[in-house]
Design an enzyme around this catalytic site. Structure first.
Site, PDB file in Angstrom:
ATOM      1  CD  GLU A 175       2.783   6.897 -11.168  1.00 38.04           C
ATOM      2  OE1 GLU A 175       1.839   7.437 -11.939  1.00 38.04           O
ATOM      3  OE2 GLU A 175       2.154   5.879 -10.659  1.00 38.04           O
ATOM      4  CE  LYS A 217       0.984   7.645  -8.215  1.00 35.38           C
ATOM      5  NZ  LYS A 217      -0.462   8.091  -8.124  1.00 35.38           N
ATOM      6  N   GLY A 260      -0.024   0.413  -6.421  1.00 37.50           N
ATOM      7  CA  GLY A 260       0.516  -0.646  -7.364  1.00 37.50           C
ATOM      8  C   GLY A 260       0.169  -1.956  -7.042  1.00 37.50           C
ATOM      9  N   GLY A 261      -1.057  -2.178  -6.630  1.00 34.81           N
ATOM     10  CA  GLY A 261      -1.542  -3.439  -6.231  1.00 34.81           C
ATOM     11  C   GLY A 261      -1.406  -4.079  -5.064  1.00 34.81           C
ATOM     12  NE  ARG A 290      -4.289  -0.542  -8.498  1.00 40.56           N
ATOM     13  CZ  ARG A 290      -3.401  -1.244  -9.231  1.00 40.56           C
ATOM     14  NH1 ARG A 290      -3.681  -2.417  -9.542  1.00 40.56           N
ATOM     15  NH2 ARG A 290      -2.381  -0.485  -9.326  1.00 40.56           N
TER      16      ARG A 290
HETATM   17  P1  13P Z   1      -2.514   2.731  -7.471  1.00 35.32           P
HETATM   18  O1  13P Z   1      -2.282   3.480  -6.112  1.00 35.32           O
HETATM   19  O2  13P Z   1      -3.675   2.105  -7.566  1.00 35.32           O
HETATM   20  O3  13P Z   1      -1.251   1.887  -7.888  1.00 35.32           O
HETATM   21  O4  13P Z   1      -2.602   4.011  -8.497  1.00 35.32           O
HETATM   22  C1  13P Z   1      -1.935   5.006  -8.263  1.00 35.32           C
HETATM   23  C2  13P Z   1      -1.552   5.753  -9.535  1.00 35.32           C
HETATM   24  O5  13P Z   1      -1.989   6.811  -9.843  1.00 35.32           O
HETATM   25  C3  13P Z   1      -0.952   4.876 -10.651  1.00 35.32           C
HETATM   26  O6  13P Z   1      -0.326   5.799 -11.801  1.00 35.32           O
END
Ligand code: 13P
Length: 338
Positions: A175, A217, A260-261, A290
């Site tokens: 990621e 990711k 990511g927000g 989220r």
């Molecule tokens: P978000 O989808 O909230 O960005 O979180 C994914 C995640 O695992 C970030 O490391």
């Protein structure tokens, strides 16, 4: 087909995606406090257990990323959490980095830590039932960032992590998250994200990581959250596909985006647009934190005893994301099923 490739396809194939429920205790405490719920090991377990026991797990969730605390917990009925997840058909995963710390020599930027003792921790997580893992590197966009130093150091750490994870029989999620904070354009995001991802694969290849047994990711290609630029979901899809087509080796089986927000609907709509015009062989799906949990958390916070209602909210979101992973979502379906 290699065992690792098999695991990767189970996690992201067939219109399924990943539930990222691996918030550290600090982050989860912030999330719970934001909806006025006290954060304790029990409240964190209760919310997560509610999601992991939802009907949509079976058809929409191929893997769940857990945090160290959760993988060692038992459900309220006494079942080990990894077993609760496996019983739905989903695969338990684990976040193994220990967080992003200030990067020496470039203090605005971060380097992700967690390599020391990682081999031993991986063995323990495998025993606890994990079959895939996550490591998140973060990058900021500004005039001089991400710096070469941040791009090289984070890619190197990701590659050392991924090689150790495969050595221990698990699939590494790689990621590299280029944050959306800032006033940059979507073109800037495209350029910088492509550079970041390419460097990750240079290092993964150098570390002899079997790319067929990995999942990428990444962030989607978006204008900065303080930018005046407004672009359509179709344009976001076009830029995101261009970035991935040019930067990701074809051996990689699939890509699971972070949210990511983005709001729940934005993240769903953008993933849908990506799949509608995806001409690559990569699976394109979700690994949302989220954007899968926000609505459910809000609902749950109003009455933590209302398990069914919370699950209905989560099921709706998971079903919409699964449709988007197949390019079959629409605003009408979103409204009709809500
Ligand atoms: P978000 O989808 O909230 O960005 O979180 C994914 C995640 O695992 C970030 O490391």
């Amino acid at each position: 087909m290699s065992e690792l490739n098999n695991i990767a396809l189970k996690v992201i194939g067939k219109g399924k995606g990943i539930l990222a429920a691996d918030e550290s205790t600090g982050t989860m405490t912030k999330r719970l406090n934001s909806v006025k719920v006290e954060s304790s090991a029990e409240s964190r377990r209760n919310f997560r257990e509610t999601l992991f026991s939802s009907d949509s797990m079976k058809n929409c969730i191929g893997g769940v990323i857990l945090y160290d605390e959760t993988i060692k917990q038992s459900s309220s009925s006494g079942k080990k959490i990894p077993e609760l997840i496996s019983d739905t058909g989903a695969i338990p995963g684990i976040k193994v980095d220990t967080g992003a710390k200030v990067l020496a020599s470039s203090p605005e930027e971060k380097i992700t830590e967690g390599l020391d003792g990682l081999r031993e921790r991986l063995k323990e997580y495998h025993k606890l039932g994990a079959r895939f893992t996550k490591w998140r590197a973060v990058y900021i966009i500004s005039k001089d960032c991400p710096s070469k130093l941040s791009i090289v150091s984070n890619a190197h750490a990701l590659a050392r992590y991924a090689a150790l994870v495969q050595e221990n029989g698990m699939v590494p999620i790689v990621e590299p998250e280029v944050l959306m904070d800032g006033d940059h354009t979507a073109e800037d995001c495209l350029k910088k994200t492509s550079e970041v991802i390419k460097k990750c694969y240079d290092e993964l290849i150098l570390s002899k990581v079997d790319l067929k047994g990995t999942i990428l990711k990444p962030n989607m290609i978006l204008p900065g959250n303080n930018s005046k630029e407004k672009i359509s979901s179709e344009e976001i899809a076009e830029l995101t596909l261009k970035c991935l087509k040019d930067s990701v080796p074809t051996e990689v089986p699939g890509i699971a985006f972070l949210s990511g927000g983005q709001s729940e609907t934005e993240a769903t709509e953008n993933l849908n647009s990506i799949n509608k015009s995806n001409k690559t062989n990569f699976i394109m799906t979700y690994s949302y934190g989220r954007a899968l949990q926000q609505g459910a958390l809000k609902f749950w916070s109003k009455n933590t005893q209302d398990i069914k209602g919370t699950q209905n909210t989560f099921n709706h979101r998971a079903n919409m994301c699964s449709l988007a992973a197949q390019g079959k979502w629409s605003r009408d379906i979103e409204k009709k099923n809500n």
